[in-house]
Structures are given as C-alpha cells and as structure tokens.
Motif scaffolding. Structure first.
Motif, PDB file in Angstrom:
ATOM      1  N   SER A  37       0.831  -1.209   0.000  1.00 58.93           N
ATOM      2  CA  SER A  37       0.000   0.000   0.000  1.00 58.93           C
ATOM      3  C   SER A  37       0.863   1.254   0.000  1.00 58.93           C
ATOM      4  CB  SER A  37      -0.914   0.018   1.221  1.00 58.93           C
ATOM      5  OG  SER A  37      -1.801  -1.051   1.195  1.00 58.93           O
ATOM      6  N   GLN A  38       1.918   1.212   0.795  1.00 56.70           N
ATOM      7  CA  GLN A  38       2.814   2.362   0.883  1.00 56.70           C
ATOM      8  C   GLN A  38       3.504   2.602  -0.454  1.00 56.70           C
ATOM      9  OE1 GLN A  38       6.243   1.910   3.447  1.00 56.70           O
ATOM     10  NE2 GLN A  38       6.070   4.046   4.084  1.00 56.70           N
ATOM     11  N   ASN A  39       3.922   1.550  -1.127  1.00 58.43           N
ATOM     12  CA  ASN A  39       4.578   1.705  -2.427  1.00 58.43           C
ATOM     13  C   ASN A  39       3.648   2.356  -3.437  1.00 58.43           C
ATOM     14  OD1 ASN A  39       6.993   0.621  -1.553  1.00 58.43           O
ATOM     15  ND2 ASN A  39       6.503  -1.446  -2.239  1.00 58.43           N
ATOM     16  N   GLU A  40       2.373   2.001  -3.414  1.00 51.00           N
ATOM     17  CA  GLU A  40       1.397   2.624  -4.318  1.00 51.00           C
ATOM     18  C   GLU A  40       1.266   4.117  -4.021  1.00 51.00           C
ATOM     19  OE1 GLU A  40      -2.167   0.357  -3.864  1.00 51.00           O
ATOM     20  OE2 GLU A  40      -1.262  -1.438  -4.739  1.00 51.00           O
ATOM     21  N   ARG A  41       1.219   4.474  -2.745  1.00 49.93           N
ATOM     22  CA  ARG A  41       1.130   5.895  -2.376  1.00 49.93           C
ATOM     23  C   ARG A  41       2.401   6.636  -2.754  1.00 49.93           C
ATOM     24  NH1 ARG A  41      -1.167   4.583   3.219  1.00 49.93           N
ATOM     25  NH2 ARG A  41       1.019   4.101   3.442  1.00 49.93           N
ATOM     26  N   ASN A  42       3.554   5.970  -2.595  1.00 53.96           N
ATOM     27  CA  ASN A  42       4.824   6.615  -2.922  1.00 53.96           C
ATOM     28  C   ASN A  42       4.899   6.982  -4.394  1.00 53.96           C
ATOM     29  OD1 ASN A  42       5.637   6.398  -0.280  1.00 53.96           O
ATOM     30  ND2 ASN A  42       6.939   4.623  -0.616  1.00 53.96           N
ATOM     31  N   VAL A  43       4.352   6.145  -5.248  1.00 55.37           N
ATOM     32  CA  VAL A  43       4.329   6.455  -6.676  1.00 55.37           C
ATOM     33  C   VAL A  43       3.537   7.731  -6.913  1.00 55.37           C
ATOM     34  CG1 VAL A  43       3.473   5.677  -8.913  1.00 55.37           C
ATOM     35  CG2 VAL A  43       4.700   4.086  -7.442  1.00 55.37           C
ATOM     36  N   ASP A  44       2.407   7.860  -6.233  1.00 55.13           N
ATOM     37  CA  ASP A  44       1.595   9.069  -6.377  1.00 55.13           C
ATOM     38  C   ASP A  44       2.354  10.299  -5.898  1.00 55.13           C
ATOM     39  OD1 ASP A  44      -0.481   7.544  -7.369  1.00 55.13           O
ATOM     40  OD2 ASP A  44      -1.516   7.404  -5.432  1.00 55.13           O
ATOM     41  N   VAL A  45       3.061  10.180  -4.775  1.00 55.80           N
ATOM     42  CA  VAL A  45       3.804  11.313  -4.232  1.00 55.80           C
ATOM     43  C   VAL A  45       4.962  11.677  -5.156  1.00 55.80           C
ATOM     44  CG1 VAL A  45       5.266  12.089  -2.322  1.00 55.80           C
ATOM     45  CG2 VAL A  45       3.160  10.858  -1.839  1.00 55.80           C
TER      46      VAL A  45
ATOM     47  N   GLU B  23       5.052  11.359  -8.277  1.00 58.58           N
ATOM     48  CA  GLU B  23       4.498  12.055  -9.429  1.00 58.58           C
ATOM     49  C   GLU B  23       4.268  13.527  -9.125  1.00 58.58           C
ATOM     50  OE1 GLU B  23       1.056   9.807 -10.488  1.00 58.58           O
ATOM     51  OE2 GLU B  23       2.221   8.188 -11.373  1.00 58.58           O
ATOM     52  N   GLU B  24       4.087  13.847  -7.838  1.00 60.21           N
ATOM     53  CA  GLU B  24       3.911  15.247  -7.424  1.00 60.21           C
ATOM     54  C   GLU B  24       5.252  15.908  -7.142  1.00 60.21           C
ATOM     55  OE1 GLU B  24       1.278  15.190  -4.111  1.00 60.21           O
ATOM     56  OE2 GLU B  24      -0.346  14.283  -5.232  1.00 60.21           O
TER      57      GLU B  24
END
Length: 56
Positions: free
Chosen positions: A17-25, A27-28
């Motif tokens: 789950s954290q890895n998925e969120r890290n990808v989003d971050v 990208e920002e």
C-alpha cells in the motif's frame, strides 16, 4: 500476541500500500517525503521482525 507470520503478512500488505502511495507522491515531485516515509517504515519493520531486541 501475534505470530511472526501474522506480522510478516501485515507488513507486506502495508508495504504494498505504501509503495502505491509513494508512486503518487513521486508524481507530485516530493522525493524527500517519500524517502522519509520509506525510512520510517523500514525502521518499524526491522524492529517488529527482529528476533531479539536488546537494550542500549
């Protein structure tokens, strides 16, 4: 309280789950926040999976 297998399974779920969120971050464009989050998670993971905790 929890078996090592239960802890390991939960840690794998959290890490995914954290890895998925890290990808989003990433990208920002905030790699420092990602690095800090990963470092904190790895510390907690190491403490939870250590065979024996010592004192310093």
């Amino acid at each position: 309280m929890f078996t090592p297998n239960e802890i390991g399974a939960q840690l794998m779920h959290i890490e995914r789950s954290q890895n998925e969120r890290n990808v989003d971050v990433l990208e920002e464009d905030d790699p420092a926040a990602v690095a800090e989050c990963v470092q904190q998670f790895m510390l907690v993971k190491d403490l939870l999976t250590a065979p024996m905790l010592g004192t310093s």
